[in-house]
Design a protein around this motif. Structure first.
Motif, PDB file in Angstrom:
ATOM      1  N   PRO A  57     -40.183 -47.660  36.559  1.00 46.87           N
ATOM      2  CA  PRO A  57     -40.112 -48.240  35.213  1.00 46.87           C
ATOM      3  C   PRO A  57     -38.735 -48.018  34.597  1.00 46.87           C
ATOM      4  N   ARG A  58     -38.362 -48.906  33.687  1.00 47.46           N
ATOM      5  CA  ARG A  58     -37.023 -48.845  33.109  1.00 47.46           C
ATOM      6  C   ARG A  58     -37.060 -49.152  31.613  1.00 47.46           C
ATOM      7  N   ILE A  59     -36.454 -48.291  30.808  1.00 49.40           N
ATOM      8  CA  ILE A  59     -36.183 -48.640  29.407  1.00 49.40           C
ATOM      9  C   ILE A  59     -34.938 -49.514  29.447  1.00 49.40           C
ATOM     10  N   ILE A  60     -35.071 -50.758  29.004  1.00 52.41           N
ATOM     11  CA  ILE A  60     -33.965 -51.698  29.107  1.00 52.41           C
ATOM     12  C   ILE A  60     -33.050 -51.599  27.889  1.00 52.41           C
ATOM     13  N   GLY A  61     -32.035 -52.468  27.841  1.00 53.69           N
ATOM     14  CA  GLY A  61     -31.136 -52.524  26.685  1.00 53.69           C
ATOM     15  C   GLY A  61     -29.799 -51.864  26.948  1.00 53.69           C
ATOM     16  N   HIS A  62     -28.732 -52.667  26.933  1.00 50.24           N
ATOM     17  CA  HIS A  62     -27.389 -52.100  27.148  1.00 50.24           C
ATOM     18  C   HIS A  62     -26.415 -52.525  26.043  1.00 50.24           C
ATOM     19  N   GLU A  63     -26.938 -53.214  24.998  1.00 57.95           N
ATOM     20  CA  GLU A  63     -26.085 -53.627  23.871  1.00 57.95           C
ATOM     21  C   GLU A  63     -26.661 -52.967  22.631  1.00 57.95           C
ATOM     22  N   PHE A  64     -26.238 -51.735  22.341  1.00 59.19           N
ATOM     23  CA  PHE A  64     -26.907 -51.036  21.245  1.00 59.19           C
ATOM     24  C   PHE A  64     -25.946 -50.201  20.416  1.00 59.19           C
ATOM     25  N   ALA A  65     -26.384 -49.946  19.177  1.00 58.86           N
ATOM     26  CA  ALA A  65     -25.558 -49.207  18.225  1.00 58.86           C
ATOM     27  C   ALA A  65     -26.479 -48.410  17.319  1.00 58.86           C
ATOM     28  N   GLY A  66     -25.944 -47.344  16.743  1.00 55.07           N
ATOM     29  CA  GLY A  66     -26.761 -46.527  15.855  1.00 55.07           C
ATOM     30  C   GLY A  66     -25.964 -45.402  15.222  1.00 55.07           C
ATOM     31  N   VAL A  67     -26.701 -44.416  14.739  1.00 60.44           N
ATOM     32  CA  VAL A  67     -26.119 -43.297  13.995  1.00 60.44           C
ATOM     33  C   VAL A  67     -26.179 -42.034  14.848  1.00 60.44           C
ATOM     34  N   ILE A  68     -25.128 -41.245  14.819  1.00 59.42           N
ATOM     35  CA  ILE A  68     -25.152 -39.954  15.519  1.00 59.42           C
ATOM     36  C   ILE A  68     -26.129 -39.024  14.793  1.00 59.42           C
ATOM     37  N   GLU A  69     -27.111 -38.566  15.542  1.00 62.23           N
ATOM     38  CA  GLU A  69     -28.165 -37.709  14.983  1.00 62.23           C
ATOM     39  C   GLU A  69     -27.890 -36.238  15.310  1.00 62.23           C
ATOM     40  N   ALA A  70     -27.273 -36.005  16.471  1.00 62.88           N
ATOM     41  CA  ALA A  70     -26.946 -34.631  16.876  1.00 62.88           C
ATOM     42  C   ALA A  70     -25.797 -34.684  17.862  1.00 62.88           C
ATOM     43  N   VAL A  71     -24.992 -33.628  17.855  1.00 64.93           N
ATOM     44  CA  VAL A  71     -23.843 -33.542  18.760  1.00 64.93           C
ATOM     45  C   VAL A  71     -24.065 -32.359  19.691  1.00 64.93           C
ATOM     46  N   GLY A  72     -24.042 -32.611  21.015  1.00 63.47           N
ATOM     47  CA  GLY A  72     -24.247 -31.533  21.986  1.00 63.47           C
ATOM     48  C   GLY A  72     -23.021 -30.637  22.080  1.00 63.47           C
ATOM     49  N   LYS A  73     -23.194 -29.516  22.762  1.00 64.46           N
ATOM     50  CA  LYS A  73     -22.071 -28.595  22.966  1.00 64.46           C
ATOM     51  C   LYS A  73     -20.941 -29.294  23.706  1.00 64.46           C
ATOM     52  N   THR A  74     -19.722 -28.900  23.410  1.00 65.67           N
ATOM     53  CA  THR A  74     -18.591 -29.425  24.175  1.00 65.67           C
ATOM     54  C   THR A  74     -17.849 -28.257  24.801  1.00 65.67           C
ATOM     55  N   ALA A  75     -17.244 -28.513  25.964  1.00 72.79           N
ATOM     56  CA  ALA A  75     -16.567 -27.456  26.707  1.00 72.79           C
ATOM     57  C   ALA A  75     -15.454 -26.818  25.878  1.00 72.79           C
ATOM     58  N   ASN A  76     -14.726 -27.653  25.116  1.00 76.06           N
ATOM     59  CA  ASN A  76     -13.593 -27.103  24.354  1.00 76.06           C
ATOM     60  C   ASN A  76     -13.931 -26.824  22.887  1.00 76.06           C
ATOM     61  N   GLY A  77     -15.221 -26.872  22.564  1.00 75.09           N
ATOM     62  CA  GLY A  77     -15.646 -26.474  21.218  1.00 75.09           C
ATOM     63  C   GLY A  77     -15.664 -27.573  20.174  1.00 75.09           C
ATOM     64  N   GLY A  78     -14.844 -28.598  20.311  1.00 71.23           N
ATOM     65  CA  GLY A  78     -14.805 -29.641  19.279  1.00 71.23           C
ATOM     66  C   GLY A  78     -15.350 -30.956  19.803  1.00 71.23           C
ATOM     67  N   SER A  79     -15.879 -31.785  18.913  1.00 71.35           N
ATOM     68  CA  SER A  79     -16.327 -33.115  19.324  1.00 71.35           C
ATOM     69  C   SER A  79     -15.626 -34.145  18.455  1.00 71.35           C
ATOM     70  N   ALA A  80     -15.427 -35.323  19.001  1.00 72.15           N
ATOM     71  CA  ALA A  80     -14.815 -36.396  18.225  1.00 72.15           C
ATOM     72  C   ALA A  80     -15.781 -36.907  17.155  1.00 72.15           C
ATOM     73  N   PHE A  81     -17.065 -36.522  17.268  1.00 73.77           N
ATOM     74  CA  PHE A  81     -18.085 -37.105  16.390  1.00 73.77           C
ATOM     75  C   PHE A  81     -18.756 -36.083  15.494  1.00 73.77           C
ATOM     76  N   SER A  82     -19.262 -36.582  14.364  1.00 73.77           N
ATOM     77  CA  SER A  82     -20.073 -35.764  13.463  1.00 73.77           C
ATOM     78  C   SER A  82     -21.400 -36.480  13.237  1.00 73.77           C
ATOM     79  N   VAL A  83     -22.407 -35.716  12.869  1.00 75.36           N
ATOM     80  CA  VAL A  83     -23.701 -36.293  12.516  1.00 75.36           C
ATOM     81  C   VAL A  83     -23.474 -37.309  11.396  1.00 75.36           C
ATOM     82  N   GLY A  84     -24.098 -38.493  11.539  1.00 75.26           N
ATOM     83  CA  GLY A  84     -23.957 -39.531  10.519  1.00 75.26           C
ATOM     84  C   GLY A  84     -22.945 -40.612  10.875  1.00 75.26           C
ATOM     85  N   ASP A  85     -22.106 -40.354  11.876  1.00 69.22           N
ATOM     86  CA  ASP A  85     -21.147 -41.389  12.284  1.00 69.22           C
ATOM     87  C   ASP A  85     -21.890 -42.614  12.839  1.00 69.22           C
ATOM     88  N   HIS A  86     -21.329 -43.784  12.605  1.00 73.15           N
ATOM     89  CA  HIS A  86     -21.874 -45.010  13.189  1.00 73.15           C
ATOM     90  C   HIS A  86     -21.147 -45.283  14.503  1.00 73.15           C
TER      91      HIS A  86
END
Ligand SMILES: [Zn+2]
Ligand SMILES: [Zn+2]
Length: 343
Positions: A57-86
């Motif tokens: 089975p497959r969840i389809i869809g490859h043209e999508f956009a939304g809001v950042i809900e959570a940011v995972g850990k990054t190796a160097n400590g910082g992420s380009a994104f914040s919660v709420g970014d589009h």
């Protein structure tokens, strides 16, 4: 929010809204609350079981956009994104070490995994994706506009491979959603564009978008029309209709030193005349997905390319099946059909 809804193709022709646990953002990933998803020919093929690359089975869809809900850990400590970014998501993921990856052509990676095709995609309330696949978009953009970056990245890839220039004359074969992104993008780059299709209503739409010439190839002789439009031959031909029996005639219509780009997935042989290629020193390009084209397309949209003109219908997410049947039963009326999820 421990559970979410997703559109899953269980087996070919069997589309279901399922309940799944909400994924979490792993290291280097971001969790996206999806707000809109475009439906594409690829999704329809997976639904019908006619995409040889899909696994069920497959969840389809490859043209999508939304809001950042959570940011995972990054190796160097910082992420380009914040919660709420589009963000809008580049669906191409690759291994990073094979030959095409080693020369920067990761969209044809030997172990290519595309969201919604070889791995679960964006027709879900949430999806976790590598942060490098997410691209920020302005908050004032509609979700539909953000979703249109992916289909236009297909056009950007073709026009980049073929070096489309303002001096070009371009023939686009096919006035479906992909052909129309080719038309709008080549016009945006300053080229003059002709479009061929077999549906008058689509050709009328192509004219309203700025096509200089349209040809109904069922009623008119395309080669004659092109000989009138470009007596020396057409400098750039983009085949988004992808009918194998027509491909040899495109090589005949091309100008000496011309370029022909092909986007089809057909396995039917096409009787190409080698002399047509050599005599005119033609360049023939295959173009698949996109290779780092999201920043370029986001720039085009910021500079006035109005991609939302191609959005013909919107459906709530829960009506995915109705949206699919509309596309299949009304090829004349539908262009880009969107699913939306209320926030
Ligand atoms: Zn698509
Ligand atoms: Zn690779």
């Amino acid at each position: 929010m421990s559970h979410m809804k997703a559109v899953s193709v269980k087996t070919p022709k069997n589309l279901e809204i399922t309940e799944l646990p909400v994924p979490s953002a792993g290291e280097g990933e971001v969790l996206v609350r999806v707000r809109a998803i475009g439906i594409c020919g690829t999704d329809i093929h997976i639904y019908h079981g006619t995409n040889p690359l899909a696994v069920y089975p497959r969840i389809i869809g490859h043209e999508f956009a939304g809001v950042i809900e959570a940011v995972g850990k990054t190796a160097n400590g910082g992420s380009a994104f914040s919660v709420g970014d589009h963000v809008t998501i580049d669906p191409v993921t690759s291994c990073g070490v094979c030959y095409p990856c080693s020369i920067g052509r990761h969209n044809v990676c030997s172990k290519l995994r595309v969201f919604g095709v070889q791995r679960d995609g964006g027709m879900a309330e949430f999806i976790s994706v590598p942060a490098k696949n997410a691209h920020a978009v302005p908050k004032e953009w509609s979700w539909e506009k953000a979703c249109m970056v992916e289909p236009f990245s297909i056009a950007a890839n073709v026009l980049s491979l073929t070096n489309c220039a303002p001096t070009d004359r371009v023939l686009v074969m096919g006035a479906g959603p992909i052909g129309l992104t080719m038309l709008m993008s080549s016009l945006f780059l300053g080229a003059r564009v002709a479009v061929a299709d077999v549906l008058d209503s689509r050709l009328e739409f192509a004219r309203s978008l700025g096509a200089e010439l349209t040809v109904n190839s069922n009623k008119q002789n395309l080669a004659d029309e092109m000989a009138r439009w470009c007596p020396e031959g057409v400098p750039l031909i983009i085949d988004a209709a992808c009918i194998p029996s027509l491909f040899p005639s495109l090589l005949k219509m091309a100008a000496p030193a011309g370029r022909v780009a092909h986007l089809g997935f057909s396995e039917t042989p096409s009787p190409v005349v080698p002399l047509d290629i050599t005599k005119k020193e033609l360049s023939i390009f295959g173009s698949r997905l996109n290779c780092n084209m999201f920043p370029k397309v986001i720039g085009w949209f910021k500079n006035g390319l109005d991609a939302e003109k191609l959005v013909s219908h919107r459906f709530p997410f829960a009506q995915a099946e109705e949206a699919f049947s509309l596309i299949e039963n009304n090829p004349v009326e539908t262009c880009k059909v969107m699913l939306t999820i209320e926030g």
